[in-house]
Design a protein around this motif. Structure first.
Motif, PDB file in Angstrom:
ATOM      1  N   SER A  60       0.724  -1.133   0.065  1.00  0.00           N
ATOM      2  CA  SER A  60       0.066  -0.072   0.045  1.00  0.00           C
ATOM      3  C   SER A  60       1.010   1.113  -0.041  1.00  0.00           C
ATOM      4  O   SER A  60       0.612   2.193  -0.693  1.00  0.00           O
ATOM      5  CB  SER A  60      -0.940   0.012   1.307  1.00  0.00           C
ATOM      6  OG  SER A  60      -1.599   1.072   1.378  1.00  0.00           O
ATOM      7  N   ARG A  74       1.053   4.009  -2.815  1.00  0.00           N
ATOM      8  CA  ARG A  74       0.614   5.324  -2.700  1.00  0.00           C
ATOM      9  C   ARG A  74       1.848   6.064  -3.472  1.00  0.00           C
ATOM     10  O   ARG A  74       1.455   7.425  -3.913  1.00  0.00           O
ATOM     11  CB  ARG A  74       0.917   5.623  -1.175  1.00  0.00           C
ATOM     12  CG  ARG A  74       0.540   6.908  -0.666  1.00  0.00           C
ATOM     13  CD  ARG A  74       1.070   7.276   0.520  1.00  0.00           C
ATOM     14  NE  ARG A  74       2.525   7.439   0.586  1.00  0.00           N
ATOM     15  CZ  ARG A  74       3.269   6.975   1.579  1.00  0.00           C
ATOM     16  NH1 ARG A  74       3.210   6.256   2.407  1.00  0.00           N
ATOM     17  NH2 ARG A  74       4.541   7.372   1.393  1.00  0.00           N
ATOM     18  N   CYS A  95      -3.165   3.747  -2.608  1.00  0.00           N
ATOM     19  CA  CYS A  95      -2.972   2.701  -1.484  1.00  0.00           C
ATOM     20  C   CYS A  95      -4.192   2.453  -0.832  1.00  0.00           C
ATOM     21  O   CYS A  95      -4.176   1.502  -0.180  1.00  0.00           O
ATOM     22  CB  CYS A  95      -2.238   3.769  -0.550  1.00  0.00           C
ATOM     23  SG  CYS A  95      -3.282   4.854   0.437  1.00  0.00           S
ATOM     24  N   TRP A 134      -7.466   5.495   4.616  1.00  0.00           N
ATOM     25  CA  TRP A 134      -6.022   5.701   4.421  1.00  0.00           C
ATOM     26  C   TRP A 134      -5.699   6.605   5.785  1.00  0.00           C
ATOM     27  O   TRP A 134      -5.933   7.690   5.929  1.00  0.00           O
ATOM     28  CB  TRP A 134      -6.016   6.394   3.078  1.00  0.00           C
ATOM     29  CG  TRP A 134      -4.550   7.059   2.809  1.00  0.00           C
ATOM     30  CD1 TRP A 134      -3.441   6.861   3.624  1.00  0.00           C
ATOM     31  CD2 TRP A 134      -4.111   7.925   1.630  1.00  0.00           C
ATOM     32  NE1 TRP A 134      -2.438   7.641   3.027  1.00  0.00           N
ATOM     33  CE2 TRP A 134      -2.596   8.196   1.934  1.00  0.00           C
ATOM     34  CE3 TRP A 134      -4.769   8.325   0.505  1.00  0.00           C
ATOM     35  CZ2 TRP A 134      -2.254   9.029   0.927  1.00  0.00           C
ATOM     36  CZ3 TRP A 134      -4.245   9.295  -0.145  1.00  0.00           C
ATOM     37  CH2 TRP A 134      -2.896   9.377  -0.032  1.00  0.00           C
ATOM     38  N   HIS A 181      -0.683   4.592   5.132  1.00  0.00           N
ATOM     39  CA  HIS A 181      -1.293   3.545   4.076  1.00  0.00           C
ATOM     40  C   HIS A 181      -2.619   3.183   4.163  1.00  0.00           C
ATOM     41  O   HIS A 181      -3.353   3.500   5.381  1.00  0.00           O
ATOM     42  CB  HIS A 181      -0.252   2.240   4.332  1.00  0.00           C
ATOM     43  CG  HIS A 181      -0.170   1.637   5.563  1.00  0.00           C
ATOM     44  ND1 HIS A 181      -1.257   1.132   6.237  1.00  0.00           N
ATOM     45  CD2 HIS A 181       0.689   1.722   6.684  1.00  0.00           C
ATOM     46  CE1 HIS A 181      -0.925   0.723   7.429  1.00  0.00           C
ATOM     47  NE2 HIS A 181       0.366   1.107   7.767  1.00  0.00           N
TER      48      HIS A 181
END
Ligand code: DP6
Length: 330
Positions: free
Chosen positions: A147, A151, A158, A168, A180
């Motif tokens: 993730s 990102r 993510c 997130w 993440h």
């Protein structure tokens, strides 16, 4: 901090292309939006966000190792010029993984959602690419690390590493290792998303430059982080209690607030088209008539409707071309 420094902390020193790999990742729609970065190199957000993944709608990405000294990027069946924007973004992302090793790929991405029309295809694209790289290079990384890597390709990617509702977490660290996606372990059978396509064409200003312009020029943006934090807790509560009205109202207000900051930028940023406004008015009218329907919008003219399965047939009478997704079944 440089992306390459962060990658050093996550990846083994030497990686080898072992095999071809193919992966799917879903697109996601934010109910509390990510809008504004505190670090543009690492795509670290100013606020936490919350999304729902779109089940079967997203990107399939295949990686095939090639002998050439350059990546070959294909999008929806067409080979892109090496200088094309998407092709460059993909290649720069793969640079993070290959570093100074000779590892080049033919990258084939297919989206089953309109590309660059505000339907978050870059999110699913970078998530699928990250998963495919994890396999092709036999990295065996945990989901949080994947993730974090996704990102760095595109912030919202993510969240596309996971299904269902995803938060997130913005994190605090300078290297972003605490920023993440995290899957919420709550399902909501009957929860529906409907895509109202106003225009599938490529937009003039992408989210990346749009959010930068907003942060730099809109005074109104100062109120955004507080609003986003409040909306995030309301959404968490709505999901836990399955309070659809609270979820819909919060998501719609959050989207309109984000658009208000865009409109207040200079030069102004207005993604809406007359058909977008007409669709919003239709939603408001239907709500006045007692139908539980809300909308959200991203950096594009299209609307995403939020409603429940029991209202699907009624809604289809008003939006006959609605593509509906039920991420948790019904
Ligand atoms: C409006 O993730 O596309 O869809 O990090 O610069 O690649 P970059 O931006 P991106 O921005 C998405 C913005 C949004 C809201 C959201 O999905 O949360």
């Amino acid at each position: 901090m440089k992306r390459t420094e962060v990658v050093e902390r996550l990846l083994p020193k030497v990686v080898k292309a072992s095999a071809s790999a193919e992966h799917f990742a879903p697109s996601n729609i934010a109910l509390c939006k990510y809008w504004g970065k505190r670090d543009r190199e690492l795509n670290l957000p100013i606020n936490a966000s919350l999304s729902v993944s779109l089940d079967y709608l997203g990107s399939h990405t295949r990686l095939i190792p090639v002998e050439a000294q350059v990546d070959e990027v294909w999008l929806n069946g067409q080979q892109l010029q090496p200088g094309a924007k998407f092709s460059q973004k993909v290649s720069e992302f793969i640079d993070l993984f290959r570093r100074d090793q000779d590892l080049y790929f033919r990258v084939e991405t297919r989206n089953n959602i309109p590309t660059a029309a505000g339907l978050a295809s870059s999110a699913s694209g970078f998530a699928a690419l990250t998963l495919a790289l994890n396999d092709a290079l036999a990295l065996d990384l945990p989901p949080e690390h994947l993730s974090i890597l996704a990102r760095m390709g595109s912030g919202s990617a993510c969240r596309s590493l996971f299904t269902g509702f995803v938060e997130w977490e913005m994190g605090q660290r300078e290297d972003g290792l605490d920023s993440h996606g995290v899957q919420l372990d709550q399902a909501w059978p009957g929860f529906c998303i409907g895509l109202v396509e106003v225009d599938a064409g490529e937009k003039a200003t992408d989210s990346r430059s749009g959010m930068q312009r907003t942060v730099e020029t809109a005074h109104l943006y100062q109120s955004w982080p507080l609003q986003a934090a409040a909306d995030l807790s309301k959404l968490q509560q709505a999901i836990t209690e399955r309070d659809f009205a609270l979820l819909g109202q919060t998501a719609e207000q959050n989207a309109l607030s984000m658009h208000a900051t865009m409109i207040a930028s200079w030069p102004p940023l207005l993604y809406w088209q007359p058909e977008s406004v007409a669709a919003m008015q239709k939603v408001w009218q239907l709500r006045e008539q007692g139908l539980q329907v809300y909308f959200t919008m991203d950096a594009g003219p299209n609307l995403k409707l939020l409603f429940q399965h029991e209202d699907r047939d009624t809604l289809l009478q008003h939006f006959p071309n609605l593509e509906t997704v039920e991420p948790f079944g019904h």
